[in-house]
Design an enzyme around this catalytic site. Structure first.
Site, short mmCIF file in Angstrom:
data_model
loop_
_atom_site.label_atom_id
_atom_site.label_comp_id
_atom_site.label_asym_id
_atom_site.label_seq_id
_atom_site.Cartn_x
_atom_site.Cartn_y
_atom_site.Cartn_z
N PHE A 23 0.82 -1.20 0.00
CA PHE A 23 0.00 0.00 0.00
C PHE A 23 0.86 1.25 0.00
CE2 PHE A 23 -2.48 -3.28 2.07
CZ PHE A 23 -3.75 -3.14 1.51
N ASP A 24 0.47 2.20 -0.83
CA ASP A 24 0.88 3.56 -0.57
C ASP A 24 0.18 3.98 0.72
OD1 ASP A 24 1.63 6.40 -1.09
OD2 ASP A 24 -0.54 6.57 -1.31
N CYS A 25 0.80 4.84 1.50
CA CYS A 25 0.20 5.21 2.79
C CYS A 25 -0.60 6.51 2.71
CB CYS A 25 1.28 5.34 3.86
SG CYS A 25 0.63 5.73 5.50
N THR A 28 -3.87 7.11 0.43
CA THR A 28 -4.54 5.83 0.26
C THR A 28 -5.12 5.34 1.58
OG1 THR A 28 -2.98 5.29 -1.52
CG2 THR A 28 -4.29 3.46 -0.60
#
Length: 243
Positions: A23-25, A28
């Site tokens: 995941f991008d943090c 997102t």
């Protein structure tokens, strides 16, 4: 909008083969646009800046991406330079703002409402990882808000580069140790994540957090097309196989 949108050329995606989700943090999982605007509230009010939220976020995105395209520096330094750029753009004297205001606000940036529940559900089925344009110590603050343990955390500080550089994903691949057919990258930014993932042959799911809003917000616009598209983390989580 349908919850699942397959836009790959010449075939579908076998989600049952996925073993690891990265995941991008910020953008997102963490509502970084709300965090940015909250961090800039005093700067805007005290200096009577007339810009709309979208205008301010888009200017932020342009300034940040331009700085990140240069020589690497820690993200806290990026945020300081972004504040200098915003002040210059709106004619604000140095004495009229705190250049570290975004650095100080970031630890308080909160997850989207569906983030924690989604991560908890996905954690029971998949290995989870982070690939983020952030410093290690700044992510530690955000990790507390996310309330799950990640198997891997890859930061820009570890790589010495910022997405959309391929280096971040290439480094992540060596750390994750899974074939690309078993890896799905999940992100909000077409520019920072979906475009380089496509170029490297990494399957990607676009969490289109701004589906009901105009423009690209705090990220640069991009014509990159994701493997899959969802309006939020909740719908993405519901789409993933349960066994």
């Amino acid at each position: 909008m349908s919850e699942r949108k397959n836009v790959t050329a010449g075939g579908g995606v076998n989600l049952r083969e996925i073993k690891l989700l990265s995941f991008d943090c910020y953008g997102t999982l963490i509502d970084w646009e709300a965090g940015i605007l909250d961090g800039l509230r005093a700067f805007r009010e005290e200096n009577s800046i007339p810009a709309s939220d979208d205008e301010l976020l888009e200017r932020y995105g342009r300034i940040e991406s331009n700085i990140q395209a240069g020589p690497y520096k820690p993200y806290r330094g990026i945020l300081v330079e972004v504040m200098r750029g915003l002040a210059a753009a709106y004619g604000v004297e140095e004495s009229r703002y705190g250049e570290d205001v975004l650095v100080r606000s970031l630890p308080d940036w909160r997850p989207f409402e569906d983030t924690v529940a989604s991560l908890r559900a996905l954690r029971t089925r998949y290995r989870l990882a982070i690939v983020s344009n952030i410093d290690d110590d700044l992510f530690e603050h955000s990790a507390r808000h996310l309330e799950v343990e990640f198997d891997h955390v890859v930061t820009a500080q570890q790589v010495g580069a910022y997405k959309p550089s391929h280096e971040n994903f290439e480094y992540a691949e060596t750390i994750f140790g899974v074939p690309k057919e078993n890896w799905l990258h999940v992100a909000q930014s077409l520019y920072h994540d979906i475009a380089p993932a496509n170029e490297l042959g990494i399957m990607c799911a676009w969490i289109n957090r701004r589906h009901a809003k105009p423009g690209a917000g705090a990220t640069r616009s991009s014509s990159a097309r994701p493997t899959l598209e969802f309006p939020d983390m909740a719908s993405f989580t519901r789409s993933m196989p349960r066994a």
